[in-house]
Scaffold this motif. Structure first.
Motif, mmCIF file in Angstrom:
data_model
loop_
_atom_site.group_PDB
_atom_site.id
_atom_site.type_symbol
_atom_site.label_atom_id
_atom_site.label_comp_id
_atom_site.label_asym_id
_atom_site.label_seq_id
_atom_site.Cartn_x
_atom_site.Cartn_y
_atom_site.Cartn_z
ATOM 1 N N ARG A 551 0.795 -1.235 0.000
ATOM 2 C CA ARG A 551 0.000 0.000 0.000
ATOM 3 C C ARG A 551 0.829 1.288 0.000
ATOM 4 O O ARG A 551 0.389 2.305 -0.534
ATOM 5 N N PRO A 552 2.013 1.334 0.626
ATOM 6 C CA PRO A 552 2.689 2.630 0.770
ATOM 7 C C PRO A 552 3.401 3.102 -0.497
ATOM 8 O O PRO A 552 3.868 2.298 -1.311
ATOM 9 N N LYS A 553 3.509 4.413 -0.608
ATOM 10 C CA LYS A 553 4.293 5.028 -1.673
ATOM 11 C C LYS A 553 5.737 5.280 -1.221
ATOM 12 O O LYS A 553 6.672 5.050 -1.975
ATOM 13 N N LYS A 554 5.894 5.744 0.017
ATOM 14 C CA LYS A 554 7.220 6.177 0.480
ATOM 15 C C LYS A 554 7.770 5.364 1.645
ATOM 16 O O LYS A 554 8.938 5.016 1.664
ATOM 17 N N ARG A 555 6.907 5.085 2.638
ATOM 18 C CA ARG A 555 7.418 4.515 3.896
ATOM 19 C C ARG A 555 6.540 3.359 4.352
ATOM 20 O O ARG A 555 5.314 3.479 4.383
ATOM 21 N N LEU A 556 7.185 2.269 4.745
ATOM 22 C CA LEU A 556 6.501 1.070 5.223
ATOM 23 C C LEU A 556 7.071 0.668 6.569
ATOM 24 O O LEU A 556 8.290 0.602 6.745
ATOM 25 N N CYS A 557 6.187 0.406 7.513
ATOM 26 C CA CYS A 557 6.618 -0.084 8.827
ATOM 27 C C CYS A 557 5.752 -1.281 9.222
ATOM 28 O O CYS A 557 4.528 -1.243 9.079
ATOM 29 N N LEU A 558 6.400 -2.351 9.697
ATOM 30 C CA LEU A 558 5.705 -3.545 10.171
ATOM 31 C C LEU A 558 5.965 -3.698 11.659
ATOM 32 O O LEU A 558 7.127 -3.645 12.098
ATOM 33 N N LEU A 559 4.910 -3.906 12.433
ATOM 34 C CA LEU A 559 5.032 -4.172 13.865
ATOM 35 C C LEU A 559 4.383 -5.524 14.156
ATOM 36 O O LEU A 559 3.181 -5.695 13.935
ATOM 37 N N PHE A 560 5.162 -6.477 14.651
ATOM 38 C CA PHE A 560 4.641 -7.798 14.989
ATOM 39 C C PHE A 560 4.420 -7.875 16.494
ATOM 40 O O PHE A 560 5.381 -7.932 17.271
ATOM 41 N N THR A 561 3.164 -7.869 16.906
ATOM 42 C CA THR A 561 2.848 -8.090 18.321
ATOM 43 C C THR A 561 2.752 -9.583 18.608
ATOM 44 O O THR A 561 2.827 -9.995 19.757
ATOM 45 N N GLN A 562 2.574 -10.405 17.575
ATOM 46 C CA GLN A 562 2.633 -11.857 17.735
ATOM 47 C C GLN A 562 4.092 -12.285 17.867
ATOM 48 O O GLN A 562 4.969 -11.792 17.151
ATOM 49 N N GLU A 563 4.367 -13.185 18.787
ATOM 50 C CA GLU A 563 5.739 -13.675 18.972
ATOM 51 C C GLU A 563 6.184 -14.435 17.726
ATOM 52 O O GLU A 563 5.417 -15.197 17.139
ATOM 53 N N LEU A 564 7.445 -14.219 17.316
ATOM 54 C CA LEU A 564 7.976 -14.819 16.097
ATOM 55 C C LEU A 564 9.088 -15.811 16.425
ATOM 56 O O LEU A 564 9.935 -15.556 17.287
ATOM 57 N N SER A 565 9.108 -16.911 15.703
ATOM 58 C CA SER A 565 10.170 -17.903 15.859
ATOM 59 C C SER A 565 11.417 -17.440 15.105
ATOM 60 O O SER A 565 11.373 -16.496 14.305
ATOM 61 N N ASP A 566 12.532 -18.125 15.342
ATOM 62 C CA ASP A 566 13.766 -17.802 14.620
ATOM 63 C C ASP A 566 13.581 -17.999 13.115
ATOM 64 O O ASP A 566 14.117 -17.243 12.306
ATOM 65 N N ARG A 567 12.819 -19.041 12.730
ATOM 66 C CA ARG A 567 12.586 -19.287 11.303
ATOM 67 C C ARG A 567 11.776 -18.159 10.679
ATOM 68 O O ARG A 567 12.038 -17.736 9.541
ATOM 69 N N ALA A 568 10.794 -17.648 11.420
ATOM 70 C CA ALA A 568 10.004 -16.535 10.916
ATOM 71 C C ALA A 568 10.863 -15.285 10.776
ATOM 72 O O ALA A 568 10.755 -14.540 9.791
ATOM 73 N N LEU A 569 11.738 -15.045 11.748
ATOM 74 C CA LEU A 569 12.631 -13.884 11.682
ATOM 75 C C LEU A 569 13.595 -14.008 10.501
ATOM 76 O O LEU A 569 13.945 -13.008 9.867
ATOM 77 N N THR A 570 14.020 -15.227 10.208
ATOM 78 C CA THR A 570 14.889 -15.448 9.045
ATOM 79 C C THR A 570 14.180 -15.046 7.759
ATOM 80 O O THR A 570 14.774 -14.421 6.871
ATOM 81 N N THR A 571 12.905 -15.403 7.654
ATOM 82 C CA THR A 571 12.126 -15.016 6.475
ATOM 83 C C THR A 571 12.021 -13.502 6.369
ATOM 84 O O THR A 571 12.201 -12.929 5.282
ATOM 85 N N LEU A 572 11.745 -12.842 7.492
ATOM 86 C CA LEU A 572 11.656 -11.377 7.474
ATOM 87 C C LEU A 572 12.966 -10.758 7.014
ATOM 88 O O LEU A 572 12.969 -9.793 6.235
ATOM 89 N N SER A 573 14.078 -11.297 7.476
ATOM 90 C CA SER A 573 15.379 -10.760 7.066
ATOM 91 C C SER A 573 15.607 -10.941 5.575
ATOM 92 O O SER A 573 16.180 -10.070 4.908
ATOM 93 N N SER A 574 15.145 -12.059 5.027
ATOM 94 C CA SER A 574 15.321 -12.296 3.591
ATOM 95 C C SER A 574 14.467 -11.340 2.758
ATOM 96 O O SER A 574 14.822 -11.006 1.628
ATOM 97 N N LEU A 575 13.347 -10.898 3.322
ATOM 98 C CA LEU A 575 12.451 -9.987 2.598
ATOM 99 C C LEU A 575 12.841 -8.530 2.765
ATOM 100 O O LEU A 575 12.753 -7.729 1.821
ATOM 101 N N PHE A 576 13.263 -8.163 3.988
ATOM 102 C CA PHE A 576 13.442 -6.746 4.313
ATOM 103 C C PHE A 576 14.859 -6.374 4.736
ATOM 104 O O PHE A 576 15.111 -5.241 5.154
ATOM 105 N N GLY A 577 15.788 -7.318 4.633
ATOM 106 C CA GLY A 577 17.183 -7.008 4.918
ATOM 107 C C GLY A 577 17.466 -6.781 6.390
ATOM 108 O O GLY A 577 16.891 -7.442 7.266
ATOM 109 N N ASN A 578 18.333 -5.831 6.665
ATOM 110 C CA ASN A 578 18.784 -5.582 8.040
ATOM 111 C C ASN A 578 17.906 -4.578 8.771
ATOM 112 O O ASN A 578 18.375 -3.888 9.688
ATOM 113 N N ASN A 579 16.636 -4.489 8.380
ATOM 114 C CA ASN A 579 15.733 -3.518 8.997
ATOM 115 C C ASN A 579 14.888 -4.125 10.107
ATOM 116 O O ASN A 579 13.898 -3.543 10.526
#
Length: 584
Positions: A551-579
């Motif tokens: 949806r965004p044109k300029k700025r995107l922010c994701l906030l996960f209030t659900q607890e994430l596993s290491d595997r899920a965090l790995t996926t996030l890193s592959s999608l969004f880099g070091n952010n």
């Protein structure tokens, strides 16, 4: 669109897509345009329609033929009509209107198929002593059967159309009337209807020329939608539109990592954009364990985390206001709690009763009381009288003005500190403004039932009274908060509610609250592979994730209030880099 200069990569991709569309139409080949988020799907659709107007206008007008453009919203229907100058050979209508237009003359066939719609129709038929020669009608969309008429429900129209598509005579007449049929947002097409099109026309290479425009990754409404339309090899040409005119480069890069098979070219290669991802894994405390909330933060902690993120983003330069920013959440109950109308939410079994103002009390309060009261507070008395539908010339004397002033002061007091019931009782006395006819009817029925001994009330009457009592008990400030959300005066929305929209900044809260969605599980499956039998579950989650993130044109922010596993965090890193950042 982002700022474009000269022929940029997105524009070139758009040109390439259009060329393939024109080639398919010229060769009389059925085709499907797969246009990802921000690709400019409607632009391609309109270009295709305008080209057909130029080519076929004279012939189609003479032979009484038209090009059908099927849509799924009235807004889309009107936009297509406007952008094709309401040309007479373009029949732009919703699927229900289109369906009725082509089946309404097949009265005998419709009566034959009506018993096959569902068990409720069989019961209706038995109640009136069977089908005779009743006229089949579709107007209000409410099902009803009498000795002389059969009124169809909206869903019945699609089912009957699907039945008739298997009829050879019907196929010939459909083709003669609509030799070209385009379907906008094809992924939202009823699956049985889409299957009938493929079975009877695409696979046989007969009938109308079909063009499908949409994106199966943006199928987020209901399980009856078809998603990706497929056919045998060579029967349906798939044309990917590899452009993104909406988002800056960093955001498009992440979308391409999610979806490498439909890589998008950015409009402005020199743009950057901004992505921030926060998670709550460092939170110390007991997470929720109840049903579909499992693994999420408690409500108060979720609110605290959202406030922290908003403060961080403001420090980093985000201009957060309703004109530039949307905060997306999964469910209406989460939004209600965040925005301060949870009791109002709980008073209605169906959220559409207040979100779409289907309930007569909400309709009165949202469309009459609130606009009028706000106008009074702002000293805009003409707007107040207009909202209240009051004839201004009747107010001639100073005493009349003073009475209005005092009554409005009292109304505002109840708006600030009272309940819905307090406001309704005040309006009964002052008639400033008068209650709507529908609310008056409910109030009369409620008053009559109050006089009836409780042990004499039937179950239906008890349910009615409980409903009205629940509405009247709502603190009125919650109505004010809800109306601001309903009228899009806040920065909040559901993830489902922003499909097709775009904003400067988007903050998405990924929590639980609906058993259809589990973000940790989806991210794990993106990394590990989808288990057998879980593809539909995965796609439901993935599609909503993709729609929200695009949806965004300029700025995107994701906030996960659900607890994430290491595997899920790995996926996030592959999608969004070091952010990816933990939030304490």
């Amino acid at each position: 669109m982002a700022d474009c200069v000269n022929i940029n990569p997105a524009e070139q991709a758009s040109i390439d897509c259009l060329k393939k569309v024109f080639e398919a139409i010229t060769a009389n080949k059925n085709f499907l345009v797969e246009a990802g988020a921000g690709a400019g799907k409607t632009f391609t659709l309109i270009k295709a329609l305008r080209t057909q107007i130029e080519k076929n206008s004279s012939e189609f007008i003479k032979s009484n033929k038209r090009i059908a453009c099927i849509t799924y919203t009235n807004v889309a229907k009107e936009e297509i009509k406007s952008r094709t100058d309401n040309h007479p050979i373009i029949y732009s209508e919703t699927i229900h209107a289109f369906g009725w237009e082509i089946i309404k003359d097949f009265q005998k066939a419709l009566r034959t198929h009506i018993p096959n719609l569902n068990e409720r129709w069989k019961a209706r038929i038995d109640e009136v002593g069977g089908l005779k020669n009743q006229e089949v009608i579709y107007n209000l969309g409410y099902p009803k059967l009498t000795d002389t008429e059969i009124f169809l429900h909206h869903d019945d129209v699609i089912k009957l159309l699907t039945f008739l598509l298997d009829d050879k005579k019907f196929q010939i007449i459909l083709t003669s009337k609509f030799p070209i049929i385009f379907i906008d947002e094809y992924q939202d097409t009823n699956k049985a209807f889409a299957d009938a099109i493929v079975r009877n026309f695409i696979e046989t290479q007969t009938g109308p020329l079909f063009g499908f425009f949409g994106d199966h990754w943006q199928k987020i409404y209901g399980s009856n939608s078809c998603g990706l339309i497929e056919a045998s090899a060579g029967k349906l040409i798939t044309i990917g539109k590899q452009a993104n005119f909406r988002s800056d480069k960093f955001i498009v890069d992440s979308l391409n990592k999610m979806r490498p098979e439909l890589k998008q070219n950015v409009c402005n290669p020199d743009s950057k954009g901004e992505i921030r991802v926060f998670h709550s894994n460092n939170w110390q405390g007991q997470r929720r364990t109840d049903n579909h909330w499992q693994g999420d933060l408690p409500e108060a902690a979720s609110h605290e985390y959202l406030e922290k993120v908003l403060e961080l983003l403001k420090v980093e330069g985000w201009n957060i206001n309703p004109d530039t920013t949307k905060i997306l959440m999964l469910t209406n109950n989460v939004l209600a709690a965040e925005q301060g109308y949870i009791n109002l939410y709980k008073a209605f079994g169906d959220s559409d009763d207040f979100l779409k103002k289907n309930n007569e009390y909400i309709e009165l309060l949202a469309d009459v009381i609130e606009p009028g009261a706000v106008a009074f507070t702002n000293g805009k008395f003409g707007e107040m009288f207009q909202a209240f539908n009051v004839n201004i010339p009747k107010i001639r004397k100073h005493s009349d003005k003073e009475a209005w002033h005092q009554d409005m002061i009292k109304l505002n007091e109840f708006r600030s500190n009272g309940t819905v019931g307090d406001v309704i009782e005040l309006l009964k006395k002052t008639k400033k403004p008068s209650l709507s006819r529908r609310v008056e009817e409910k109030e009369t029925k409620y008053s009559q039932l109050l006089q009836k001994p409780e042990n004499e009330r039937v179950d239906e009457e008890k349910i009615f009274m409980q409903k009205i009592q629940g509405i009247k008990a709502i603190p009125y400030p919650e109505v004010i908060n809800a109306v601001k959300y309903i009228d899009d005066q806040t920065i909040f929305s559901t993830k489902h509610g922003v499909k097709g929209a775009q904003f400067e900044n988007v903050l998405i809260v990924f929590g639980r609250g609906w058993n259809h969605y589990n973000w940790n599980q989806m991210l794990e499956w993106m990394n590990d592979g989808v288990p057998n039998g879980k593809q539909d579950t995965f796609e439901r989650n993935r599609n909503l994730f993709y729609v929200a993130c695009s949806r965004p044109k300029k700025r995107l922010c994701l906030l996960f209030t659900q607890e994430l596993s290491d595997r899920a965090l790995t996926t996030l890193s592959s999608l969004f880099g070091n952010n990816i950042n933990p939030l304490n």
